[in-house]
Scaffold this motif. Sequence first.
Motif, PDB file in Angstrom:
ATOM      1  N   LEU A  50       1.947  -3.383   4.425  1.00  0.00           N
ATOM      2  CA  LEU A  50       2.026  -2.571   3.207  1.00  0.00           C
ATOM      3  C   LEU A  50       1.209  -1.303   3.403  1.00  0.00           C
ATOM      4  N   TYR A  51       1.832  -0.156   3.137  1.00  0.00           N
ATOM      5  CA  TYR A  51       1.155   1.142   3.245  1.00  0.00           C
ATOM      6  C   TYR A  51       0.904   1.632   1.822  1.00  0.00           C
ATOM      7  N   ASP A  52      -0.329   1.517   1.368  1.00  0.00           N
ATOM      8  CA  ASP A  52      -0.742   1.904   0.011  1.00  0.00           C
ATOM      9  C   ASP A  52      -1.327   3.310   0.086  1.00  0.00           C
TER      10      ASP A  52
ATOM     11  N   PRO B 248      -3.252  -4.505  -2.912  1.00  0.00           N
ATOM     12  CA  PRO B 248      -2.603  -4.466  -4.223  1.00  0.00           C
ATOM     13  C   PRO B 248      -1.519  -5.524  -4.340  1.00  0.00           C
ATOM     14  N   GLU B 249      -1.280  -5.967  -5.558  1.00  0.00           N
ATOM     15  CA  GLU B 249      -0.219  -6.938  -5.804  1.00  0.00           C
ATOM     16  C   GLU B 249       1.098  -6.187  -5.970  1.00  0.00           C
ATOM     17  N   VAL B 250       2.041  -6.458  -5.074  1.00  0.00           N
ATOM     18  CA  VAL B 250       3.319  -5.755  -5.060  1.00  0.00           C
ATOM     19  C   VAL B 250       4.432  -6.748  -4.732  1.00  0.00           C
ATOM     20  N   PRO B 251       5.686  -6.385  -5.009  1.00  0.00           N
ATOM     21  CA  PRO B 251       6.794  -7.253  -4.597  1.00  0.00           C
ATOM     22  C   PRO B 251       6.854  -7.381  -3.070  1.00  0.00           C
ATOM     23  N   ALA B 252       7.404  -8.482  -2.610  1.00  0.00           N
ATOM     24  CA  ALA B 252       7.582  -8.701  -1.177  1.00  0.00           C
ATOM     25  C   ALA B 252       8.608  -7.719  -0.616  1.00  0.00           C
ATOM     26  N   PRO B 253       8.563  -7.449   0.689  1.00  0.00           N
ATOM     27  CA  PRO B 253       9.521  -6.477   1.260  1.00  0.00           C
ATOM     28  C   PRO B 253      10.972  -6.880   1.057  1.00  0.00           C
ATOM     29  N   GLU B 254      11.247  -8.184   0.997  1.00  0.00           N
ATOM     30  CA  GLU B 254      12.624  -8.640   0.779  1.00  0.00           C
ATOM     31  C   GLU B 254      13.114  -8.341  -0.632  1.00  0.00           C
ATOM     32  N   ASP B 255      12.176  -8.009  -1.548  1.00  0.00           N
ATOM     33  CA  ASP B 255      12.525  -7.819  -2.959  1.00  0.00           C
ATOM     34  C   ASP B 255      12.560  -6.361  -3.384  1.00  0.00           C
TER      35      ASP B 255
ATOM     36  N   ASP C 219      -0.463 -11.124   4.549  1.00  0.00           N
ATOM     37  CA  ASP C 219      -1.461 -12.059   4.039  1.00  0.00           C
ATOM     38  C   ASP C 219      -2.716 -11.346   3.542  1.00  0.00           C
ATOM     39  N   GLY C 220      -2.640 -10.007   3.374  1.00  0.00           N
ATOM     40  CA  GLY C 220      -3.707  -9.270   2.702  1.00  0.00           C
ATOM     41  C   GLY C 220      -4.815  -8.747   3.578  1.00  0.00           C
TER      42      GLY C 220
END
Length: 291
Positions: free
Chosen positions: A250-252, A128-135, A273-274
């Motif tokens: 990322l844990y979706d 999924p398209e999500v903000p980066a962890p820094e954001d 990197d997906g």
Amino acid sequence: MGEPLRGQAAVDQLLEVLDLKQIDAATFQGESPQVGAQRVFGGQVAGQALVAAGRTVDPARLVHSLHGYFVRAGDPTVPIDFHVESIRDGRSFSVRRCTAQQHGRAIFLMSASFQLTEEGLDHHGPAPEVPAPEDVPTMADWLERYPDRAAAFAASPQAVDVRYINSPGWVQPGDRDPAVHQRVWMRIDGRLPDDPLIHACALTYASDLSLLDSVLSIHGEVWGPGGVIGASLDHALWMHRPFRADEWFLYDQTSPSAGGGRGLAVGRMFTRDGRHIASAVQEGLLRRIGG
């Protein structure tokens, strides 16, 4: 209450917890961190059981799946004994069964399968398209907004950097919108050894931290006072591709069903990197407080 143990110091303590004492060829013993918890964290006992099983397998064979049942609440004040049964060693796969015991009774049962690395068909769906962890907010950011929750976090080492893209399950419903997906960035908050088994065990530990949040998020429910109490009933994890648990993933997470006092949660884990590195499924007991 003091500041929680964080960063590499917390990771080193996690590694100590995962470093089981070997009693004999098939028996290991582990300790729990003395943090005042009333029961052993499910991800801890699952990670320790995987360490025990993995130590009886050729290191060239990497774990690709585990299935566990939480039978009884663990007592954090006494050691946990892990008994490993060798089910099969084939040309490509090894299967182990591990029973965790305290006071002469089983508290956790796990089967795990290990495989020699092979080439074959390869595909996976997009992340999924999500903000980066820094954001997205850190846990410290959340606790600044909800200082009444800080004491619970200060009581336990924080070896995993957890960053919610939505909101934690303990945030009051009035402060968040119901969500079909609970999405969280995670990483072990320090450096791990290069041993793939350690990374698999660390990922197992982290996979139990937020999965049931996805059941609550659909209903706008909350953990704790005025909401729901819960406990993991079973947990399954599949590892699809190589990974490092000390790098962001990322844990979706989502919940396809809840009923009968139980909720089912499904999670997919992706690298930055997906790459789809792992999938988890868990069922939990969920009861309204006072209900």
